[in-house]
Design a protein around this motif. Sequence first.
Motif, PDB file in Angstrom:
ATOM      1  N   GLU A 188       0.880  -1.320  -0.044  1.00  0.00           N
ATOM      2  CA  GLU A 188      -0.075  -0.300   0.050  1.00  0.00           C
ATOM      3  C   GLU A 188       0.843   1.030  -0.034  1.00  0.00           C
ATOM      4  O   GLU A 188       1.943   1.319   0.592  1.00  0.00           O
ATOM      5  N   GLY A 189       0.493   2.249  -0.507  1.00  0.00           N
ATOM      6  CA  GLY A 189       1.033   3.654  -0.568  1.00  0.00           C
ATOM      7  C   GLY A 189       2.033   3.765  -1.523  1.00  0.00           C
ATOM      8  O   GLY A 189       3.057   4.793  -1.724  1.00  0.00           O
ATOM      9  N   ALA A 190       2.394   2.755  -2.414  1.00  0.00           N
ATOM     10  CA  ALA A 190       3.501   3.001  -3.469  1.00  0.00           C
ATOM     11  C   ALA A 190       2.858   3.843  -4.673  1.00  0.00           C
ATOM     12  O   ALA A 190       1.755   3.775  -5.076  1.00  0.00           O
ATOM     13  N   THR A 191       3.975   4.678  -5.266  1.00  0.00           N
ATOM     14  CA  THR A 191       3.421   5.345  -6.390  1.00  0.00           C
ATOM     15  C   THR A 191       4.022   4.282  -7.728  1.00  0.00           C
ATOM     16  O   THR A 191       5.151   4.270  -7.910  1.00  0.00           O
ATOM     17  N   ILE A 192       2.810   4.402  -8.435  1.00  0.00           N
ATOM     18  CA  ILE A 192       3.298   3.482  -9.758  1.00  0.00           C
ATOM     19  C   ILE A 192       3.027   4.503 -10.863  1.00  0.00           C
ATOM     20  O   ILE A 192       2.162   5.265 -10.991  1.00  0.00           O
ATOM     21  N   ILE A 193       4.142   4.603 -11.836  1.00  0.00           N
ATOM     22  CA  ILE A 193       4.301   5.408 -12.938  1.00  0.00           C
ATOM     23  C   ILE A 193       4.167   4.562 -14.320  1.00  0.00           C
ATOM     24  O   ILE A 193       4.659   3.344 -14.303  1.00  0.00           O
ATOM     25  N   GLY A 194       3.229   4.800 -15.061  1.00  0.00           N
ATOM     26  CA  GLY A 194       2.871   4.049 -16.009  1.00  0.00           C
ATOM     27  C   GLY A 194       2.702   4.865 -17.486  1.00  0.00           C
ATOM     28  O   GLY A 194       2.800   6.099 -17.573  1.00  0.00           O
ATOM     29  N   LYS A 195       2.489   4.268 -18.426  1.00  0.00           N
ATOM     30  CA  LYS A 195       2.472   4.781 -19.947  1.00  0.00           C
ATOM     31  C   LYS A 195       1.447   3.847 -20.792  1.00  0.00           C
ATOM     32  O   LYS A 195       1.478   2.995 -20.762  1.00  0.00           O
ATOM     33  N   TRP A 196       0.567   4.911 -21.454  1.00  0.00           N
ATOM     34  CA  TRP A 196      -0.420   4.268 -22.242  1.00  0.00           C
ATOM     35  C   TRP A 196       0.068   4.574 -23.676  1.00  0.00           C
ATOM     36  O   TRP A 196       0.572   5.441 -23.966  1.00  0.00           O
ATOM     37  N   THR A 197      -0.258   3.352 -24.534  1.00  0.00           N
ATOM     38  CA  THR A 197      -0.008   3.582 -25.867  1.00  0.00           C
ATOM     39  C   THR A 197      -1.343   3.312 -26.716  1.00  0.00           C
ATOM     40  O   THR A 197      -1.733   1.799 -26.667  1.00  0.00           O
ATOM     41  N   VAL A 198      -1.856   3.835 -27.415  1.00  0.00           N
ATOM     42  CA  VAL A 198      -3.162   3.726 -28.112  1.00  0.00           C
ATOM     43  C   VAL A 198      -2.902   4.233 -29.571  1.00  0.00           C
ATOM     44  O   VAL A 198      -2.829   5.394 -29.916  1.00  0.00           O
TER      45      VAL A 198
END
Length: 201
Positions: free
Chosen positions: A128-138
């Motif tokens: 809990e409480g972790a920051t997830i950074i992500g990327k969408w590609t469409v």
Amino acid sequence: MTSVNVMVENKGTFDETSTLTFSINGVVTETRSVSVNAGTSKLDAFVWNTTNAPLGTNTIKANIAQVLNESSKKITDNTMTKTVTVIRDTTGIIMHVGNIAMSLKDSGPSTSGVAVVSLVNQSGTPVEGATIIGKWTVTGATSNVSGVTDVAGQVTFQSSAMRKAATGTVYTFEVTNVSLAGGAVYNSAGNVENSDSVTKI
């Protein structure tokens, strides 16, 4: 336990005794009598038990009570307030992505991709409480997003809606980084998957 130091100064010409009050987030945790000789200062310390302190910003305040014959115009510095940030000690936690569940969400003529990312530690327990950074590609267009995991160790990400998305349109989500203050380590090599996709049919 954390020690909070408070400097009490007597700017007057008489020795004084007053009440020093210490509070955290508006709740008084301790009061004590303090005696300071004229023209001198005294260092006092409070012990703050941070075991159950709320994570994030906390406000600590020290107040020395007005003494006899002290002008109300001279008590503006009788109170001192500071903000401190409390973080968990996460040393020893090794995190990895346990799953990325993909789906599509239709809203009228528009379609969005939905990715539910699950983060676990080396024992498989949700983080809990972790920051997830992500990327969408469409369809070649990318967008960066971030979110914080909930008590179940999950974050839900939704892509921008595409109006009248064609059959075969692919929505891909990729985790690019994970962080958690306090010493936790992100082991990307341990990820069950780094990215996943869903296709409109």
